[in-house]
Each structure stands twice: as C-alpha cells, then as structure tokens.
Scaffold this active site. Structure first.
Site, PDB file in Angstrom:
ATOM      1  N   HIS A 249       0.847  -1.188   0.000  1.00 30.21           N
ATOM      2  CA  HIS A 249       0.000   0.000   0.000  1.00 30.21           C
ATOM      3  C   HIS A 249       0.884   1.241   0.000  1.00 30.21           C
ATOM      4  O   HIS A 249       2.099   1.152   0.201  1.00 30.21           O
ATOM      5  CB  HIS A 249      -0.920   0.032   1.222  1.00 30.21           C
ATOM      6  CG  HIS A 249      -0.183   0.119   2.523  1.00 30.21           C
ATOM      7  ND1 HIS A 249       0.542  -0.940   3.035  1.00 30.21           N
ATOM      8  CD2 HIS A 249      -0.033   1.132   3.414  1.00 30.21           C
ATOM      9  CE1 HIS A 249       1.093  -0.576   4.186  1.00 30.21           C
ATOM     10  NE2 HIS A 249       0.765   0.676   4.435  1.00 30.21           N
ATOM     11  N   ALA A 250       0.288   2.376  -0.223  1.00 29.62           N
ATOM     12  CA  ALA A 250       0.945   3.675  -0.103  1.00 29.62           C
ATOM     13  C   ALA A 250      -0.078   4.644   0.472  1.00 29.62           C
ATOM     14  O   ALA A 250      -1.233   4.278   0.743  1.00 29.62           O
ATOM     15  CB  ALA A 250       1.471   4.153  -1.455  1.00 29.62           C
TER      16      ALA A 250
END
Length: 316
Positions: free
Chosen positions: A68-69
């Site tokens: 994820h970011a």
C-alpha cells in the site's frame, strides 16, 4: 464502511501468478488495482517506493505482504487486490520471508477501509479460514471463502470460539502456509494472571530508562493509549491495532486501554500521549527514541505474539 468482500472483486484476485522478485509481486498486485479502476500505474510505483524507502515492514506475517501507499491522486477509488504467487519471493524481511501472498490496498482516505482491514487480520489469524484460502482453486472459490467467513464472524471474533489462540504458530500459519517461531503464552479469559486482570493503571507499564512520558501516563489517566505505527498509517498499523484489541478484549482491558493506528511522522508527536508504541522492526528504527517504550512485533496477525508483547509492556 465497506466490507472485505466488497473491496475485493473477483477480477482483482489472481492465484498462481509468477513474479521474479518482490517488485514484480507488488507490481502484479498494482496492475490488478489498475485493471479494476482503483489505482493508476503511479500508485503502483508509490507502493514500490514505500518499500524502498521504509524497508519490508509491509511483510506483516509469515508469507504475507500488505502492499500500500498513502492516499493520493493516484488512487481512483478504494479497493483491494489479492495475488497468490506461483513461487515465493523474498522481500528482505528477517523473519517473515519468503512471501507467497500479496494483498494490495488503494485507499482514498484513511477511514473507509478499516472494517475490511480488521476482517482480513482476523481471517489470516484464523487457522480454518487460512486453510480454506490456501486450498481455494480459483478466484470465485476464494471470494466465496471470504464471504462465508464474514457472514460467520459478523464483524466480531472468528467463529472458532473464545478459547485461547493456537499454542504454536505452526497451528496457525499465515495464508502462505509458512510457520512462525513465536513461543510466548497466550492470554485468554481463563489464564490471565489475577494481577493483570485489573485495570492497567494500577501497576502501569514496564518502565524503560528515561521513559518519563509513559510514567506520566501510568500515574495519571485511567485510560491508557497505545500507538500502532506503520509508514503510512492506513495499512499495516491497522492489522496490528486489530490484533492488539483482540488481546485487550481477552484480558478484559478494552475499557482501560485505547489503541490508535498512525504513521511514523504523526507518531513522533503523539508518543507523549501514549504509554507504548507497537510496530515493526523497520519502523522502530525509523522512529528512534520517542520518549516511550517501542515494542517490536514480527507477526501482526499473531494474537500469541502480541499477547507476549503486552505482558512485557505491563510486566505481568
């Protein structure tokens, strides 16, 4: 808030996908996010940069990476992707490598997916659900497992019952089937020591040298706060938060200790409000000295390991 099955359509699930290395594995998950209208190629690049900059902290359990970011314009809508690799790949994590399952999250905001993260953390910590996921022969079958699990748990604890968690990590492998080496005892309503069953403010957390912030919290408010921390505050910290809350519920401490998931930058400012920080080894190095004990957890889905860390924190 959206459920896990709502955020993970069949088109975002691939089983037996080849990847030459960890970047290829994350890229494969990112391509599924793009194909289902959740993210762009730039978001995939952001997920890869997240690991390059912060280390392999996204490998939150043996064999499992949660890519994820941060929320950004590269996220088109909140959604998830699920990639079971044909062969395991190394991310560089000292205890949870190699990885065979990569789940990716694209989040428009920090809150819309919290229920789905809690469900996924419980699911991967449940041996029966994990075995069913590992045995699934296709995307439809795997998604059916998710839906059945969500109906059975109805947003609460796993259907396996309220007894102690498995006695060893071999009894509760991650969705990859890998084993963990944790060997600490597990707390349940039946075996929590009498001294720890009372409210935590009676004894306070174990004090490391120079931890004035934790001491102040122990001597003051009846409700303590523990921070769970990751690089972005929207993904892996939520896994750890959910597992810690399960342990607190088993101890009967849920009314005395609150848990907040946050990112590394915010954690440095919020640490003064907390009695302890729980995080990965990589993020602990990034945080440095924040004035309260920083406890390292290797398997974010392991009730047993988090139980041991909480016992050490409160010296019970």
């Amino acid at each position: 808030m959206a459920s896990l099955s709502e955020l993970l359509p069949t088109g975002a699930i691939r089983l037996g996908l080849p990847a030459s290395d960890w970047r290829g594995a994350v890229r494969a998950a990112g391509e599924l996010l793009a194909a289902t209208g959740c993210g762009t190629d730039e978001y995939t690049a952001e997920m890869i940069r997240n690991v390059e900059e912060n280390g392999p902290y996204i490998v939150v359990a043996p064999g499992f990476a949660f890519a994820h970011a941060r929320p950004s314009p590269a996220v088109l809508r909140t959604g998830m992707a699920w990639v079971r690799l044909a062969e395991p790949v190394a991310f560089g994590h000292e205890s949870n490598d190699p990885v065979t399952l990569v789940v990716a999250l694209a989040a428009r905001d920090p809150g819309a997916h919290t229920a789905a993260m809690a469900a996924l953390a419980r699911l991967l910590g449940d041996p029966e659900a994990e075995a069913a996921l590992r045995a699934a022969n296709g995307p439809e079958e795997l998604r059916g497992v998710l839906e059945r699990y969500e109906r059975a748990t109805d947003g609460g604890a796993p259907s396996r019952g309220d007894g102690p968690a498995p006695a060893s990590a071999a009894d509760s492998p991650s969705a990859s089937g890998a084993e963990s080496g944790a060997d600490a005892p597990v707390a349940s309503a039946a075996d929590v020591p009498a001294a720890s069953a009372a409210a935590p403010h009676g004894g306070g957390p174990r004090q490391d040298a120079g931890q004035e912030g934790a001491q102040g919290a122990a001597d003051g408010p009846a409700v303590h706060k523990i921070l769970t921390v990751c690089g972005n505050g929207v993904g892996t910290s939520l896994f750890l938060k959910n597992t810690l809350e399960q342990v607190l519920a088993r101890w009967g401490w849920e009314g005395h200790v609150t848990v907040e998931a946050t990112d590394t930058i915010s954690a440095k400012g919020k640490a003064a409000e907390a009695v302890a920080v729980l995080t990965s080894r990589e993020i602990a190095r990034t945080l440095g000295d924040v004035g309260v004990p920083v406890r390292v957890v290797a398997d974010f889905t392991s009730v047993k390991e988090v139980d041991a860390v909480l016992r050490d924190t409160y010296d019970v």
